[in-house]
Design an enzyme around this catalytic site. Structure first.
Site, PDB file in Angstrom:
ATOM      1  N   LYS A 111       9.833   7.735   1.504  1.00 11.38           N
ATOM      2  CA  LYS A 111      10.283   6.497   2.328  1.00 11.38           C
ATOM      3  C   LYS A 111      10.662   7.024   3.677  1.00 11.38           C
ATOM      4  O   LYS A 111      10.286   6.244   4.579  1.00 11.38           O
ATOM      5  CB  LYS A 111      11.407   5.850   1.676  1.00 11.38           C
ATOM      6  CG  LYS A 111      10.948   5.020   0.355  1.00 11.38           C
ATOM      7  CD  LYS A 111      10.460   3.607   0.784  1.00 11.38           C
ATOM      8  CE  LYS A 111       9.916   3.098  -0.453  1.00 11.38           C
ATOM      9  NZ  LYS A 111       9.159   2.012  -0.279  1.00 11.38           N
ATOM     10  N   LYS A 191      -2.486   4.498  -6.007  1.00  8.93           N
ATOM     11  CA  LYS A 191      -1.796   3.432  -6.450  1.00  8.93           C
ATOM     12  C   LYS A 191      -1.970   2.260  -5.944  1.00  8.93           C
ATOM     13  O   LYS A 191      -2.366   1.961  -4.559  1.00  8.93           O
ATOM     14  CB  LYS A 191      -0.048   3.664  -6.165  1.00  8.93           C
ATOM     15  CG  LYS A 191       0.756   2.668  -6.990  1.00  8.93           C
ATOM     16  CD  LYS A 191       2.203   3.033  -6.800  1.00  8.93           C
ATOM     17  CE  LYS A 191       3.205   2.164  -7.801  1.00  8.93           C
ATOM     18  NZ  LYS A 191       4.338   2.455  -7.506  1.00  8.93           N
ATOM     19  N   LYS A 194       0.654  -3.749  -2.639  1.00  9.57           N
ATOM     20  CA  LYS A 194       0.699  -4.739  -1.591  1.00  9.57           C
ATOM     21  C   LYS A 194       0.480  -4.447  -0.243  1.00  9.57           C
ATOM     22  O   LYS A 194      -0.605  -4.627   0.700  1.00  9.57           O
ATOM     23  CB  LYS A 194       1.792  -5.762  -1.573  1.00  9.57           C
ATOM     24  CG  LYS A 194       2.154  -6.316  -2.934  1.00  9.57           C
ATOM     25  CD  LYS A 194       3.605  -6.787  -3.095  1.00  9.57           C
ATOM     26  CE  LYS A 194       4.190  -5.877  -3.925  1.00  9.57           C
ATOM     27  NZ  LYS A 194       5.323  -6.435  -5.046  1.00  9.57           N
TER      28      LYS A 194
END
Ligand code: SF4
Length: 331
Positions: A111, A191, A194
């Site tokens: 992140k 993966k 969205k």
């Protein structure tokens, strides 16, 4: 029955990866576990977000849960922020958790790279909130994907610390690894997600599904129909294995290896299977989208049930950590 907790972060519309990787199995688990399924909206706040969009996504997520077959008669369906004790427990757990444990979590490192302009404290603390989500219900099992295993291990370490310092309140939850480990994106990336724009949304029509599947990555060595292909390295075949009948899967393997079918034909079969699986979900999704009162009633009831369980746990926690304050009367 053992108690189970899991949830989805509402950062967009739910897609095939959420469904095949998690929700489809949650539906099956409803009969074998005392399940609590949350929409973990506090978690959606660790990245920059639009408040209106968050509200919209939470509602859509509620509709999707119901459309996929999560049943309020069997499971507790709740929205995390409607049980604010999650954040109170997080504070106590924060005070037990060394910062170095959190800095080691692989998703934190990812992140930091992904949102370098917004490395907030919530991003670091995310796994502690996740631990609180699970243990506030004394969940004994947690269905997880591969990438969440370090989070669950951290939750177990925090529990051990709590137990050694204050005594036993929380069971150590066990992971249940899903049948499906990871759903790859249509672009071939690791993966489906969205943010990567490589997914099929659960509400999409057959035509929309086809538009995406027809462009999806296949075995890169197969340029034309006469080239024999290898289904084992093709994401289209991985999806066939999750959605198509055995008969279709056999036809794909034989036709692909023997170069008797083209990728377009194979993708058409996949689109048919996908549409068959998703069309009842799509229909129910739009049913619930038009009935916000019905959705509200179901989730308000679930929130109350979840809050009652969380309150019971917190009463035990207050007693253990020295916040009962008997001189003030009953807490
Ligand atoms: Fe993949 Fe099907 Fe093409 Fe084989 S025929 S490479 S399994 S899309």
């Amino acid at each position: 029955m053992k108690r189970l907790f899991s949830g989805v972060k509402p950062t967009g519309d739910l897609h095939l990866g959420n469904y095949l990787g998690a929700i489809k199995q949650w539906v099956e688990m409803q009969d074998g576990y005392e399940a609590i399924y949350g929409i973990v909206d506090y978690h959606a706040m660790t990245a920059t977000y639009d408040p209106k969009e968050l509200e919209e996504y939470v509602f859509k997520c509620c509709c999707n849960y119901l459309a996929c077959g999560l049943d309020p008669e069997k499971s507790i369906l709740m929205i995390q922020s409607q049980v604010p004790l999650h954040t109170e427990l997080t504070w106590f757990l924060n005070c037990l958790t060394p910062v170095s444990w959190l800095e080691r979590v692989p998703t934190f490192k990812d992140k930091v790279q992904q949102q370098a302009d917004n490395i907030n404290l919530g991003l670091l603390d995310y796994p502690v909130l996740m631990a609180a989500d699970i243990i506030i219900y004394k969940a004994e099992v947690v269905p997880v994907g591969e990438d969440q295993l370090p989070h669950l291990e951290l939750a177990r370490e925090i529990i051990r610390r709590f137990t050694s310092q204050f005594g036993e309140v929380f069971p150590e939850p066990q992971a249940i690894m899903g049948k499906v480990r990871r759903i790859k994106g249509l672009d071939g990336s690791e993966k489906m997600g969205k943010s990567l724009n490589n997914c099929i949304y659960l509400y999409e029509t057959k035509e929309e599904i086809w538009a995406k599947i027809s462009k999806a990555v296949t075995d890169p060595a197969r340029i034309k129909k006469s080239d024999p292909g290898n289904p084992d390295i093709c994401n289209i075949f991985s999806l066939h294995k999750m959605l198509s009948t055995q008969e279709v899967q056999d036809k794909v393997v034989e036709g692909c290896r023997g170069a008797t079918i083209g990728c377009i034909e194979c993708k058409r079969w996949l689109t048919d299977a996908m549409d068959e699986e998703l069309s009842p979900i799509r229909e129910k999704y739009f049913y619930y989208m038009e009935r916000p009162e019905e959705v509200s009633e179901i989730f308000t009831d679930g929130n109350k049930k979840a809050a009652a369980l969380a309150e019971q746990t917190m009463q035990e926690v207050y007693g253990k950590i020295g916040l009962k304050y008997k001189f003030l009367g009953k807490r």
